[in-house]
Write a protein that holds these residues in place. Structure first.
Motif, PDB file in Angstrom:
ATOM      1  N   UNK A 247       0.839  -1.172  -0.065  1.00 56.29           N
ATOM      2  CA  UNK A 247      -0.089   0.005   0.198  1.00 56.29           C
ATOM      3  C   UNK A 247       1.002   1.123   0.044  1.00 56.29           C
ATOM      4  N   UNK A 248       1.953   1.284   0.815  1.00 57.73           N
ATOM      5  CA  UNK A 248       3.045   2.369   0.797  1.00 57.73           C
ATOM      6  C   UNK A 248       3.384   2.567  -0.740  1.00 57.73           C
ATOM      7  N   UNK A 249       3.902   1.242  -1.188  1.00 64.40           N
ATOM      8  CA  UNK A 249       4.500   1.714  -2.509  1.00 64.40           C
ATOM      9  C   UNK A 249       3.413   2.342  -3.683  1.00 64.40           C
ATOM     10  N   UNK A 250       2.185   1.685  -3.566  1.00 66.60           N
ATOM     11  CA  UNK A 250       0.949   2.330  -4.576  1.00 66.60           C
ATOM     12  C   UNK A 250       0.787   3.696  -3.851  1.00 66.60           C
ATOM     13  N   UNK A 251       0.727   4.133  -3.011  1.00 69.00           N
ATOM     14  CA  UNK A 251       0.351   5.491  -2.363  1.00 69.00           C
ATOM     15  C   UNK A 251       1.466   6.514  -2.888  1.00 69.00           C
ATOM     16  N   UNK A 252       2.535   5.988  -2.898  1.00 66.55           N
ATOM     17  CA  UNK A 252       3.948   6.993  -3.312  1.00 66.55           C
ATOM     18  C   UNK A 252       3.564   7.250  -4.881  1.00 66.55           C
ATOM     19  N   UNK A 253       3.289   6.050  -5.426  1.00 71.57           N
ATOM     20  CA  UNK A 253       3.144   6.103  -7.122  1.00 71.57           C
ATOM     21  C   UNK A 253       1.926   7.158  -7.346  1.00 71.57           C
ATOM     22  N   UNK A 254       1.032   7.043  -6.758  1.00 64.86           N
ATOM     23  CA  UNK A 254      -0.373   7.847  -6.821  1.00 64.86           C
ATOM     24  C   UNK A 254       0.011   9.370  -6.410  1.00 64.86           C
ATOM     25  N   UNK A 255       0.716   9.576  -5.272  1.00 63.58           N
ATOM     26  CA  UNK A 255       1.116  10.745  -4.983  1.00 63.58           C
ATOM     27  C   UNK A 255       1.793  11.238  -6.088  1.00 63.58           C
ATOM     28  N   UNK A 256       2.880  10.744  -6.631  1.00 59.06           N
ATOM     29  CA  UNK A 256       4.037  10.934  -7.674  1.00 59.06           C
ATOM     30  C   UNK A 256       3.050  11.486  -8.746  1.00 59.06           C
ATOM     31  N   UNK A 257       1.858  10.899  -9.186  1.00 57.57           N
ATOM     32  CA  UNK A 257       1.291  11.065 -10.410  1.00 57.57           C
ATOM     33  C   UNK A 257       0.458  12.363 -10.189  1.00 57.57           C
ATOM     34  N   UNK A 258      -0.180  12.651  -9.068  1.00 55.94           N
ATOM     35  CA  UNK A 258      -0.767  13.860  -8.761  1.00 55.94           C
ATOM     36  C   UNK A 258       0.018  14.876  -8.868  1.00 55.94           C
ATOM     37  N   UNK A 259       1.143  14.970  -8.172  1.00 57.30           N
ATOM     38  CA  UNK A 259       2.113  15.998  -8.373  1.00 57.30           C
ATOM     39  C   UNK A 259       2.588  16.442  -9.706  1.00 57.30           C
ATOM     40  N   UNK A 260       2.751  15.161 -10.574  1.00 55.81           N
ATOM     41  CA  UNK A 260       2.960  15.548 -12.257  1.00 55.81           C
ATOM     42  C   UNK A 260       1.778  16.194 -12.606  1.00 55.81           C
ATOM     43  N   UNK A 261       0.703  16.158 -12.671  1.00 52.30           N
ATOM     44  CA  UNK A 261      -0.683  16.537 -12.970  1.00 52.30           C
ATOM     45  C   UNK A 261      -0.546  18.200 -12.466  1.00 52.30           C
ATOM     46  N   UNK A 262      -0.577  18.294 -11.227  1.00 56.44           N
ATOM     47  CA  UNK A 262      -0.555  19.403 -10.877  1.00 56.44           C
ATOM     48  C   UNK A 262       0.523  20.506 -11.324  1.00 56.44           C
ATOM     49  N   UNK A 263       1.924  19.972 -11.545  1.00 53.88           N
ATOM     50  CA  UNK A 263       2.869  20.782 -12.098  1.00 53.88           C
ATOM     51  C   UNK A 263       2.497  20.937 -13.564  1.00 53.88           C
TER      52      UNK A 263
END
Length: 45
Positions: A14-30
């Protein structure tokens, strides 16, 4: 003991998948921020 190992594995997954999700959100916001910046620059000219 097996329950602890199983829960640890699930928590790690779950921690690994959450990091990937947060990373994706960061790219979208950027990307959205870049689009707004470019729109502002184009409006200046």
């Amino acid at each position: 003991m097996r329950k602890i190992i199983a829960l640890s594995i699930v928590a790690a997954a779950l921690a690994v998948s959450a990091c990937n999700t947060i990373s994706g959100v960061g790219r979208d916001v950027s990307a959205a921020g870049s689009a707004v910046s470019q729109g502002a620059e184009n409006a200046k000219h």
